[in-house]
Motif scaffolding. Structure first.
Motif, PDB file in Angstrom:
ATOM      1  N   ALA A 239       0.741  -0.979   0.163  1.00 12.72           N
ATOM      2  CA  ALA A 239      -0.109  -0.020  -0.056  1.00 12.72           C
ATOM      3  C   ALA A 239       0.831   1.134   0.152  1.00 12.72           C
ATOM      4  O   ALA A 239       0.484   2.151  -0.861  1.00 12.72           O
ATOM      5  CB  ALA A 239      -0.868   0.052   1.189  1.00 12.72           C
ATOM      6  N   ALA A 240       1.987   1.251   0.808  1.00  9.68           N
ATOM      7  CA  ALA A 240       2.846   2.585   0.691  1.00  9.68           C
ATOM      8  C   ALA A 240       3.587   2.411  -0.606  1.00  9.68           C
ATOM      9  O   ALA A 240       3.867   3.654  -0.928  1.00  9.68           O
ATOM     10  CB  ALA A 240       3.742   2.398   1.960  1.00  9.68           C
ATOM     11  N   ASN A 241       4.028   1.668  -0.962  1.00  8.38           N
ATOM     12  CA  ASN A 241       4.855   1.560  -2.173  1.00  8.38           C
ATOM     13  C   ASN A 241       4.038   2.068  -3.468  1.00  8.38           C
ATOM     14  O   ASN A 241       4.448   2.678  -4.377  1.00  8.38           O
ATOM     15  CB  ASN A 241       5.483   0.082  -2.409  1.00  8.38           C
ATOM     16  CG  ASN A 241       6.818   0.369  -3.490  1.00  8.38           C
ATOM     17  OD1 ASN A 241       7.639   0.849  -2.976  1.00  8.38           O
ATOM     18  ND2 ASN A 241       6.335  -0.689  -4.645  1.00  8.38           N
ATOM     19  N   GLU A 242       2.766   1.536  -3.230  1.00 10.46           N
ATOM     20  CA  GLU A 242       1.903   1.663  -4.660  1.00 10.46           C
ATOM     21  C   GLU A 242       1.936   3.462  -4.850  1.00 10.46           C
ATOM     22  O   GLU A 242       1.738   3.873  -5.928  1.00 10.46           O
ATOM     23  CB  GLU A 242       0.584   1.198  -4.221  1.00 10.46           C
ATOM     24  CG  GLU A 242      -0.374   1.585  -5.472  1.00 10.46           C
ATOM     25  CD  GLU A 242      -1.520   2.752  -5.550  1.00 10.46           C
ATOM     26  OE1 GLU A 242      -2.151   2.786  -6.393  1.00 10.46           O
ATOM     27  OE2 GLU A 242      -1.550   3.217  -4.335  1.00 10.46           O
ATOM     28  N   LYS A 243       1.800   3.911  -3.855  1.00  8.64           N
ATOM     29  CA  LYS A 243       1.580   5.457  -3.834  1.00  8.64           C
ATOM     30  C   LYS A 243       2.765   6.080  -4.589  1.00  8.64           C
ATOM     31  O   LYS A 243       2.586   7.250  -4.985  1.00  8.64           O
ATOM     32  CB  LYS A 243       1.283   6.159  -2.400  1.00  8.64           C
ATOM     33  CG  LYS A 243       0.280   5.754  -1.818  1.00  8.64           C
ATOM     34  CD  LYS A 243      -0.107   6.330  -0.442  1.00  8.64           C
ATOM     35  CE  LYS A 243      -1.545   5.708   0.169  1.00  8.64           C
ATOM     36  NZ  LYS A 243      -1.393   4.545   0.521  1.00  8.64           N
ATOM     37  N   LEU A 244       3.865   5.655  -4.671  1.00 12.79           N
ATOM     38  CA  LEU A 244       5.110   6.267  -5.108  1.00 12.79           C
ATOM     39  C   LEU A 244       5.315   5.760  -6.713  1.00 12.79           C
ATOM     40  O   LEU A 244       6.380   6.026  -7.113  1.00 12.79           O
ATOM     41  CB  LEU A 244       6.340   5.798  -4.569  1.00 12.79           C
ATOM     42  CG  LEU A 244       6.196   6.248  -2.733  1.00 12.79           C
ATOM     43  CD1 LEU A 244       7.054   5.519  -1.981  1.00 12.79           C
ATOM     44  CD2 LEU A 244       6.096   7.817  -2.832  1.00 12.79           C
ATOM     45  N   TYR A 245       4.176   5.484  -7.285  1.00 13.08           N
ATOM     46  CA  TYR A 245       4.626   4.887  -8.433  1.00 13.08           C
ATOM     47  C   TYR A 245       5.209   5.706  -9.716  1.00 13.08           C
ATOM     48  O   TYR A 245       6.072   5.378 -10.386  1.00 13.08           O
ATOM     49  CB  TYR A 245       3.017   4.367  -8.977  1.00 13.08           C
ATOM     50  CG  TYR A 245       2.151   5.323  -9.416  1.00 13.08           C
ATOM     51  CD1 TYR A 245       2.068   6.010 -10.891  1.00 13.08           C
ATOM     52  CD2 TYR A 245       1.213   5.782  -8.522  1.00 13.08           C
ATOM     53  CE1 TYR A 245       1.197   6.928 -10.978  1.00 13.08           C
ATOM     54  CE2 TYR A 245       0.203   6.746  -8.676  1.00 13.08           C
ATOM     55  CZ  TYR A 245       0.219   7.539 -10.160  1.00 13.08           C
ATOM     56  OH  TYR A 245      -0.549   8.330 -10.513  1.00 13.08           O
ATOM     57  N   ALA A 246       4.894   6.993  -9.436  1.00 14.79           N
ATOM     58  CA  ALA A 246       5.531   8.020 -10.501  1.00 14.79           C
ATOM     59  C   ALA A 246       7.001   8.214 -10.475  1.00 14.79           C
ATOM     60  O   ALA A 246       7.762   8.620 -11.188  1.00 14.79           O
ATOM     61  CB  ALA A 246       5.060   9.387 -10.313  1.00 14.79           C
ATOM     62  N   ALA A 247       7.660   7.769  -9.123  1.00 15.09           N
ATOM     63  CA  ALA A 247       9.111   7.912  -9.143  1.00 15.09           C
ATOM     64  C   ALA A 247       9.692   6.625  -9.760  1.00 15.09           C
ATOM     65  O   ALA A 247      10.984   6.811  -9.764  1.00 15.09           O
ATOM     66  CB  ALA A 247       9.210   7.938  -7.681  1.00 15.09           C
ATOM     67  N   ALA A 248       9.097   5.560 -10.327  1.00 19.42           N
ATOM     68  CA  ALA A 248       9.836   4.314 -10.571  1.00 19.42           C
ATOM     69  C   ALA A 248      10.126   4.377 -12.145  1.00 19.42           C
ATOM     70  O   ALA A 248       9.276   4.985 -12.954  1.00 19.42           O
ATOM     71  CB  ALA A 248       9.130   3.240 -10.226  1.00 19.42           C
TER      72      ALA A 248
END
Ligand code: GLA
Length: 516
Positions: A239-248
């Motif tokens: 859940a925490a990692n999903e929110k950061l998708y734009a950085a990958a």
């Protein structure tokens, strides 16, 4: 003549792609920042491998465990599916001499850390090591790099590490961006291209700046304590990692921690769901289970090349939740290199979930007939009009690939027979020696020839030839005129994925020459 002979300068042909990536990455922070991977070409798809921590903790990390695991990784088919990086985590593998220099712990690693690296390279695998940015590692069993960054990164290069995970314990007020940037500079000064894995558990918000520093960064706390897989912690990390998708993206990945697939505590559906979520998030796939004792189901999950193809897609997009239907999550937003789209329907609830995925969810127009590939059932259906209906069991997933055509190509999976060649030559004789390295592509399309970087030392020349899905690098050594001694070169080769035209991760291997 010693030391890596390759040049890090980018060739002109890569510039437009680099610009594209740089613009994407720096959209929040530092406009001058460049991707670290622009120069070294490493980890352009998420790194795949194995680390001991999740299953074993510190015990028994030793040479026997790492070697047995390397052999199991090959035997199980994981190598053929793309897993390559492995080595000790916080495995009490070195200490610091009074002079400041790091030395291998020979009681646990009798071959020394360089010898262990040679064993791994000889199997066509890549060598991963571990250290810490603070004064000591987490359990304090090993020295950290603080104040010794340059000499430690030189030691890692001499041990021939290809990947280093750098933890964040005992950092006592250090600033993550500054500390990791100094370590990046130390790695560059050591001269060996190396995958740099930042492990500050999200401290310092590395997704905002670390693409210029390393290749991947942890976004979350540890996924489990050693030997104790936890489904609820896995769900929190996802859940925490999903929110950061734009950085990958290629060469710069969010890392929600190593895999727990195949550890005790998870059922088969949970294992499948966990692996699918990590693939959908373009996460590093660093297995954390005991590879020497895997069930058939664990092997099948970890080596599902169709699922891995979602993770390893050359576009490197991290998927995200686009919609919820009750508790069921519809993950999409992950266009793939052939124009198809990845979709994951995940049902975290305790009752079966009937879900309708629309063409709009996956970025296609309603009127377009679509073909659907089920990546766990390995079946294609279609053409379908408008929507896709699935019923997903509790804790399970439907992992799909949706396309306008009924062909579902697999991106290249590069598998080498070895990452090191060693020659012995007699001084004052004009011997010519040849030793090959063969690299296969287990993907579905034929690759162009690998392009060997210029700048090799005069004693070494490399030519590349092709036969079917294998390419052979012929390493030719001429020791004429060389004084006795040890000579080393690091060969770099580059390639492009033919369907998308995107650069593939650079291929590196070591050549050693002993003139006696
Ligand atoms: C931290 C890391 C783990 C592992 C341990 C070793 O907790 O996040 O992955 O490396 O340290 O002590």
């Amino acid at each position: 003549m010693k030391g890596p002979q390759m040049k890090l300068a980018r060739s002109l042909v890569f510039v437009p792609f680099a610009l594209l990536l740089a613009i994407r990455v720096v959209s929040g922070e530092d406009p001058a920042a460049k991707l670290r991977a622009d120069a070294d070409g490493l980890a352009l798809t998420p790194p795949m491998g194995w680390y001991p921590w999740n299953e074993f903790g510190q015990e028994p990390q030793n040479e026997a465990l790492i070697k047995e695991t390397a052999d199991a990784l090959v035997r199980s088919g994981m190598k053929d599916a793309g897993y390559a990086y492995l080595g000790p985590d916080e495995g009490i593998c070195f200490s610091r001499e009074a002079s400041g220099k790091l030395t291998s712990n020979l009681a646990r690693y009798p071959s020394g850390l360089r010898g262990l690296g040679d064993y791994i390279h000889a199997r066509g695998l890549k060598y991963a090591l571990y250290t810490d940015a603070g004064t000591r590692t987490c359990s304090k069993a090993m020295p950290g790099t603080k104040g010794h960054e340059f000499e430690d990164m030189k030691a890692f290069a001499e041990w021939r590490a290809d990947y280093v995970k750098i933890d964040w314990c005992n950092t006592e007020g250090q600033n993550p961006k500054q500390a990791y940037t100094r370590l990046r500079d130390a790695q560059l000064a050591a001269g060996r291209p190396i995958v740099f894995s930042l492990c500050s558990w999200g401290q310092g918000e590395p997704w905002k700046w670390a693409a210029a520093v390393g290749h991947l960064w942890r976004t979350t706390a540890d996924i489990c304590g050693p030997g104790k897989a936890s489904w609820s912690m896995a769900m929190q990390n996802a859940a925490a990692n999903e929110k950061l998708y734009a950085a990958a993206g290629p060469g710069h990945w969010n890392d929600p921690d190593m895999l727990i697939t195949g550890m005790s505590g998870l059922g088969e559906a949970q294992n499948r769901s966990f692996f699918s979520l990590w693939c959908m998030m373009a996460s590093p796939l660093i297995a954390g289970n005991d590879l020497r004792n895997m069930t058939a189901s664990t092997i099948e999950i970890l080596t599902n090349r169709e699922a891995i193809g979602i993770d390893q897609d050359p576009l490197g997009i991290e998927g995200r939740i686009v919609r919820k239907d009750g508790e069921a999550e519809i993950w999409a937003g992950k266009r793939l290199f052939d124009g198809s789209q990845a979709v994951l329907v995940f049902n975290p609830a305790s009752a079966p979930a009937p879900v309708e995925v629309t063409a709009g969810d996956v970025g296609f127009e309603k009127s377009v007939p679509l073909y659907v590939r089920d990546l766990w059932k390995h079946q294609t259906s279609g053409p379908l009009a408008g929507s896709i209906r699935v019923t997903v069991a509790p804790n399970d997933v439907a992992m799909l690939r949706v396309s306008k055509t009924d062909s579902f190509p697999l991106a290249p999976i590069i598998v080498a027979d070895s990452y090191r060649v060693a020659f012995q030559a007699a001084a004052n004789k004009s011997q010519k020696l040849i030793e090959p390295i063969t690299v296969r592509n287990n993907g579905s399309s034929a690759l162009p020839l690998w392009n060997v970087r210029a700048g090799l030392p005069a004693w070494l020349s490399v030519t590349v030839g092709q036969s079917g899905n294998a390419q052979t690098f012929s390493n030719k050594v001429s020791a004429a005129g060389l004084a006795k001694g040890h000579y080393h070169a690091l060969v770099r080769a580059d390639n492009r994925e033919p369907l998308s035209g995107l650069p593939m991760s650079a291929l590196y291997y070591d050549v050693d020459l002993e003139v006696e």
